[in-house]
Design an enzyme around this catalytic site. Structure first.
Site, PDB file in Angstrom:
ATOM      1  N   GLU A 223      25.109  38.778  44.171  1.00 22.98           N
ATOM      2  CA  GLU A 223      26.505  38.790  43.724  1.00 22.98           C
ATOM      3  C   GLU A 223      27.369  39.152  44.922  1.00 22.98           C
ATOM      4  O   GLU A 223      27.032  40.054  45.704  1.00 22.98           O
ATOM      5  CB  GLU A 223      26.755  39.808  42.592  1.00 22.98           C
ATOM      6  CG  GLU A 223      28.253  39.867  42.260  1.00 22.98           C
ATOM      7  CD  GLU A 223      28.636  40.669  41.031  1.00 22.98           C
ATOM      8  OE1 GLU A 223      27.753  41.236  40.361  1.00 22.98           O
ATOM      9  OE2 GLU A 223      29.856  40.723  40.749  1.00 22.98           O
ATOM     10  N   ASN A 283      32.956  36.533  41.817  1.00 22.35           N
ATOM     11  CA  ASN A 283      33.872  37.009  40.778  1.00 22.35           C
ATOM     12  C   ASN A 283      35.184  36.247  40.829  1.00 22.35           C
ATOM     13  O   ASN A 283      35.742  36.024  41.901  1.00 22.35           O
ATOM     14  CB  ASN A 283      34.164  38.504  40.986  1.00 22.35           C
ATOM     15  CG  ASN A 283      32.951  39.344  40.699  1.00 22.35           C
ATOM     16  OD1 ASN A 283      32.582  39.543  39.549  1.00 22.35           O
ATOM     17  ND2 ASN A 283      32.285  39.815  41.758  1.00 22.35           N
ATOM     18  N   GLU A 316      31.713  34.328  37.855  1.00 23.56           N
ATOM     19  CA  GLU A 316      31.675  35.352  36.811  1.00 23.56           C
ATOM     20  C   GLU A 316      33.091  35.566  36.284  1.00 23.56           C
ATOM     21  O   GLU A 316      34.010  35.845  37.051  1.00 23.56           O
ATOM     22  CB  GLU A 316      31.136  36.676  37.381  1.00 23.56           C
ATOM     23  CG  GLU A 316      29.733  36.540  37.955  1.00 23.56           C
ATOM     24  CD  GLU A 316      29.129  37.881  38.364  1.00 23.56           C
ATOM     25  OE1 GLU A 316      29.714  38.945  38.059  1.00 23.56           O
ATOM     26  OE2 GLU A 316      28.059  37.857  38.998  1.00 23.56           O
ATOM     27  N   ASP A 346      30.952  38.178  32.708  1.00 21.89           N
ATOM     28  CA  ASP A 346      30.722  39.460  33.373  1.00 21.89           C
ATOM     29  C   ASP A 346      30.967  40.611  32.399  1.00 21.89           C
ATOM     30  O   ASP A 346      31.739  40.474  31.447  1.00 21.89           O
ATOM     31  CB  ASP A 346      31.703  39.564  34.556  1.00 21.89           C
ATOM     32  CG  ASP A 346      31.212  40.526  35.621  1.00 21.89           C
ATOM     33  OD1 ASP A 346      30.162  41.141  35.432  1.00 21.89           O
ATOM     34  OD2 ASP A 346      31.909  40.644  36.653  1.00 21.89           O
ATOM     35  N   GLU A 404      22.967  44.539  34.260  1.00 24.49           N
ATOM     36  CA  GLU A 404      23.566  45.177  35.435  1.00 24.49           C
ATOM     37  C   GLU A 404      23.316  46.679  35.466  1.00 24.49           C
ATOM     38  O   GLU A 404      23.172  47.320  34.427  1.00 24.49           O
ATOM     39  CB  GLU A 404      25.078  44.950  35.427  1.00 24.49           C
ATOM     40  CG  GLU A 404      25.458  43.520  35.665  1.00 24.49           C
ATOM     41  CD  GLU A 404      26.939  43.392  35.940  1.00 24.49           C
ATOM     42  OE1 GLU A 404      27.288  43.083  37.082  1.00 24.49           O
ATOM     43  OE2 GLU A 404      27.745  43.611  35.015  1.00 24.49           O
TER      44      GLU A 404
HETATM   45  P1  C2E Z   1      31.177  43.947  38.738  1.00 24.42           P
HETATM   46  O1  C2E Z   1      31.547  42.515  38.917  1.00 24.42           O
HETATM   47  O2  C2E Z   1      30.632  44.357  37.423  1.00 24.42           O
HETATM   48  O3  C2E Z   1      30.167  44.283  39.910  1.00 24.42           O
HETATM   49  C1  C2E Z   1      29.152  45.211  39.798  1.00 24.42           C
HETATM   50  C2  C2E Z   1      29.604  46.556  40.296  1.00 24.42           C
HETATM   51  O4  C2E Z   1      28.634  47.529  39.944  1.00 24.42           O
HETATM   52  C3  C2E Z   1      29.717  46.622  41.810  1.00 24.42           C
HETATM   53  O5  C2E Z   1      30.711  47.591  42.124  1.00 24.42           O
HETATM   54  C4  C2E Z   1      28.363  47.157  42.201  1.00 24.42           C
HETATM   55  O6  C2E Z   1      28.360  47.787  43.460  1.00 24.42           O
HETATM   56  C5  C2E Z   1      28.149  48.143  41.090  1.00 24.42           C
HETATM   57  N1  C2E Z   1      26.731  48.397  40.849  1.00 24.42           N
HETATM   58  C6  C2E Z   1      25.726  47.512  40.889  1.00 24.42           C
HETATM   59  N2  C2E Z   1      24.563  48.097  40.576  1.00 24.42           N
HETATM   60  C7  C2E Z   1      24.843  49.388  40.325  1.00 24.42           C
HETATM   61  C8  C2E Z   1      24.038  50.507  39.954  1.00 24.42           C
HETATM   62  O7  C2E Z   1      22.839  50.443  39.792  1.00 24.42           O
HETATM   63  N3  C2E Z   1      24.691  51.683  39.773  1.00 24.42           N
HETATM   64  C9  C2E Z   1      26.027  51.806  39.947  1.00 24.42           C
HETATM   65  N4  C2E Z   1      26.579  52.989  39.744  1.00 24.42           N
HETATM   66  N5  C2E Z   1      26.822  50.771  40.299  1.00 24.42           N
HETATM   67  C10 C2E Z   1      26.216  49.576  40.489  1.00 24.42           C
HETATM   68  P2  C2E Z   1      31.853  47.292  43.155  1.00 24.42           P
HETATM   69  O8  C2E Z   1      31.365  46.479  44.303  1.00 24.42           O
HETATM   70  O9  C2E Z   1      32.509  48.596  43.444  1.00 24.42           O
HETATM   71  O10 C2E Z   1      32.815  46.376  42.328  1.00 24.42           O
HETATM   72  C11 C2E Z   1      33.448  46.869  41.185  1.00 24.42           C
HETATM   73  C12 C2E Z   1      34.120  45.751  40.454  1.00 24.42           C
HETATM   74  O11 C2E Z   1      35.181  45.201  41.217  1.00 24.42           O
HETATM   75  C13 C2E Z   1      33.205  44.576  40.165  1.00 24.42           C
HETATM   76  O12 C2E Z   1      32.447  44.880  39.036  1.00 24.42           O
HETATM   77  C14 C2E Z   1      34.191  43.471  39.940  1.00 24.42           C
HETATM   78  O13 C2E Z   1      34.707  43.521  38.624  1.00 24.42           O
HETATM   79  C15 C2E Z   1      35.292  43.835  40.890  1.00 24.42           C
HETATM   80  N6  C2E Z   1      35.181  43.027  42.109  1.00 24.42           N
HETATM   81  C16 C2E Z   1      34.464  43.240  43.221  1.00 24.42           C
HETATM   82  N7  C2E Z   1      34.664  42.258  44.108  1.00 24.42           N
HETATM   83  C17 C2E Z   1      35.537  41.392  43.537  1.00 24.42           C
HETATM   84  C18 C2E Z   1      36.148  40.160  43.936  1.00 24.42           C
HETATM   85  O14 C2E Z   1      35.924  39.612  45.043  1.00 24.42           O
HETATM   86  N8  C2E Z   1      36.998  39.567  43.043  1.00 24.42           N
HETATM   87  C19 C2E Z   1      37.249  40.113  41.813  1.00 24.42           C
HETATM   88  N9  C2E Z   1      38.095  39.459  40.992  1.00 24.42           N
HETATM   89  N10 C2E Z   1      36.698  41.250  41.399  1.00 24.42           N
HETATM   90  C20 C2E Z   1      35.853  41.874  42.250  1.00 24.42           C
HETATM   91 CA    CA Z   2      30.787  40.669  38.591  1.00 22.53          CA
HETATM   92 CA    CA Z   3      29.671  43.363  35.824  1.00 27.51          CA
END
Ligand code: C2E
Ligand code: CA
Ligand code: CA
Length: 482
Positions: A223, A283, A316, A346, A404
């Site tokens: 991802e 995403n 997603e 998602d 996830e």
């Molecule tokens: P998401 O799409 O649900 O992505 C998964 C998030 O959960 C990611 O956080 C990832 O680092 C985190 N994660 C994955 N596995 C685990 C785990 O085992 N434990 C914990 N505590 N966390 C885990 P991240 O990278 O901080 O991103 C947060 C959210 O921000 C993403 O949730 C997504 O909704 C959004 N996001 C990130 N990048 C983009 C992007 O380029 N565009 C858009 N529109 N949204 C983004």
């Molecule tokens: Ca996602």
């Molecule tokens: Ca997610």
């Protein structure tokens, strides 16, 4: 609006159910500001509280479902607000999405908090429109005047500042204006300026988090997650900059920047596993989905930057995106399908999905939200039941699913025993910059499974329409993700 304002005596007390409650029961904006100005000017009456309430879904509903649906939403907000405030209060509409209320003589913070909390609790109950349940999130900025405001503009600006900080949270929130809120607002304005500049300069980077096969732990894809590099070498995570991106309606631009860079970078990953079928999952925000220009740019990007052989693009979308029933949205999804892009929902299980929409749209996969996995280790079994239900739903709809947020071996074991095949979580790897993701992929030393080649052959065969394109896409995705 437009009708004569009701007399205060007509207004409901906090405990009385308000039948008429709607926009028509509010004061006109000019009448409201006149009343507020009088309160500010009056020596004895300079004590009051102002709450500015933004109904956060207004813009999205307006962009996707049209003005009438957005007006129904704010009307519902007005009804709930009028059911919350005391009889002595006045309320008006300040902008499309914002209502404002002034409560004379009320300056005790705990009492104001309980009114704000009551509004939040009322708004937590989804409302119904067109047979669908919709969320109603509200961000409330509160100002208490103890005769310390000299003019109306200062009050409105403080209420708006407090509301801005309250809006930063995904859930409904209220905030009082105080020194801390002012400092946060100042930092937030600075961050916004930095964010705009970084976006313009193209500084955001894609990080790659492995999506793994549960049994072996081997990656079956990645991802793509946005990161903002700072001059000190650290990376800012999306929880800090996405609220700004949303507020400034720049999430779509951010998505495109990240996707463009990820599509360019994927060659480096592909070189490590030239024989494997792999998924690249990106995403896409509501902001992009609602804007025809941004949608077009995404389609162009996909056409112009084909993935390496064997690689597969997935977008997603959050569940709420499916509430968009416009034909433009459906056509966009159909065009993605034509380009062999699969579509995943998602954070599945946290929003409102209509089963009919899940069935009728070209959805291929669920990403089951981390919040369910977090509770697998609890003795209370409801989360496990929900996980099983979502797994069964995916299977009934012939969709694949990825779980996830898997962090522990115990969670992995339970998911495996329950028939899940794919997951994403710290247990299998954190989001990594490209060079580290390449090293990580190399470390797995993946070999080509025989079946991959066969499936690849079949999926590539456009002249063998034994299965429709959609079926072939799904079959391949199910092979990858389970
Ligand atoms: P998401 O799409 O649900 O992505 C998964 C998030 O959960 C990611 O956080 C990832 O680092 C985190 N994660 C994955 N596995 C685990 C785990 O085992 N434990 C914990 N505590 N966390 C885990 P991240 O990278 O901080 O991103 C947060 C959210 O921000 C993403 O949730 C997504 O909704 C959004 N996001 C990130 N990048 C983009 C992007 O380029 N565009 C858009 N529109 N949204 C983004
Ligand atoms: Ca996602
Ligand atoms: Ca997610």
């Amino acid at each position: 609006m437009g009708q004569p304002p009701p007399s205060r005596a007509d207004r409901p007390g906090p405990a009385e159910p308000h039948q008429r409650g709607s926009l028509d029961s509010l004061l006109s904006r000019s009448r409201f500001t006149q009343q507020l100005a009088e309160l500010v000017g009056a020596e004895a009456e300079g004590h009051f509280a102002v709450m500015r309430c933004r109904f956060k879904e207004y813009e999205r509903v307006s962009a996707t479902l049209g003005g009438k649906a957005a007006e129904a939403l704010i009307d519902e907000g007005a009804r709930r607000l009028l059911n919350t405030i005391p009889r002595s209060a006045s309320a008006a509409r300040l902008s499309d999405s914002d209502l404002i209320t002034v409560i004379p003589e009320l300056i005790e913070a705990p009492r104001i908090s309980s009114i704000a909390q009551r509004l939040i609790d009322l708004c937590a109950v989804p409302y119904r429109i067109d047979d669908q349940r919709r969320p109603l999130n509200v961000a409330i900025g509160i100002v208490i005047s103890r005769g310390n405001y000299a003019d109306l503009e200062a009050i409105l600006s403080d209420a708006s500042m407090a509301q801005r900080i309250a809006s930063r949270h995904n859930q409904s929130q209220y905030r009082f204006i105080d020194l801390e809120t002012r400092n946060q607002a100042r930092r937030s304005y600075e961050l916004e300026a930095d964010f705009r500049e970084a976006l313009q300069q193209g500084l955001f980077l894609p990080f790659f988090q492995p999506i793994a096969e549960l049994r072996s732990g081997e990656p079956v894809g990645f991802e793509v997650l946005a990161r903002w590099p700072r001059p000190d070498g650290s990376f800012v995570t999306p929880d800090r900059f996405l609220p700004i991106a949303r507020e400034t309606a720049l999430t779509g631009e951010l998505d495109l920047q990240i996707i463009e860079k990820a599509l360019l970078a994927v060659g480096d990953l592909a070189r490590e596993v030239p024989w494997r079928s792999m998924l690249l999952s990106v995403n896409v925000s509501a902001n992009l989905l609602e804007d025809s220009g941004l949608r077009e740019r995404l389609l162009e990007l996909i056409v112009e930057s084909p993935l390496p052989p064997g690689w597969w693009l997935q977008v997603e979308l959050i569940e709420e995106a499916l509430q968009d029933t416009s034909s433009a949205f459906d056509t966009f999804l159909a065009r993605l399908s034509e380009l062999k892009v699969t579509i995943a929902i998602d954070d599945f299980g946290t929003g409102y999905s209509s089963l009919a929409r899940l069935h009728s749209l070209p959805i291929d996969s669920f990403k089951i939200d981390k919040s369910f996995v977090d509770k697998i280790d609890d003795t209370e079994a409801s989360s496990k039941k929900l996980l099983l239900t979502m797994g069964a739903l995916a299977s009934d709809l012939s969709l694949s699913s990825t779980v996830e947020g898997v962090e522990t071996e115990a969670q992995r074991q339970w998911l495996l025993q329950s028939g899940f095949r794919t997951s994403q979580g710290y247990l299998f790897g954190r989001p990594l910059p490209l060079d580290e993701a390449v090293v990580e992929l190399r470390r797995h030393n993946l070999r080509p499974p025989a079946i991959a080649a066969e499936l690849d052959d079949e999926a590539q065969k456009d002249d063998a329409p034994r299965l429709g394109l959609r079926q072939r896409l799904r079959r391949r995705l199910r092979w990858l993700l389970g």
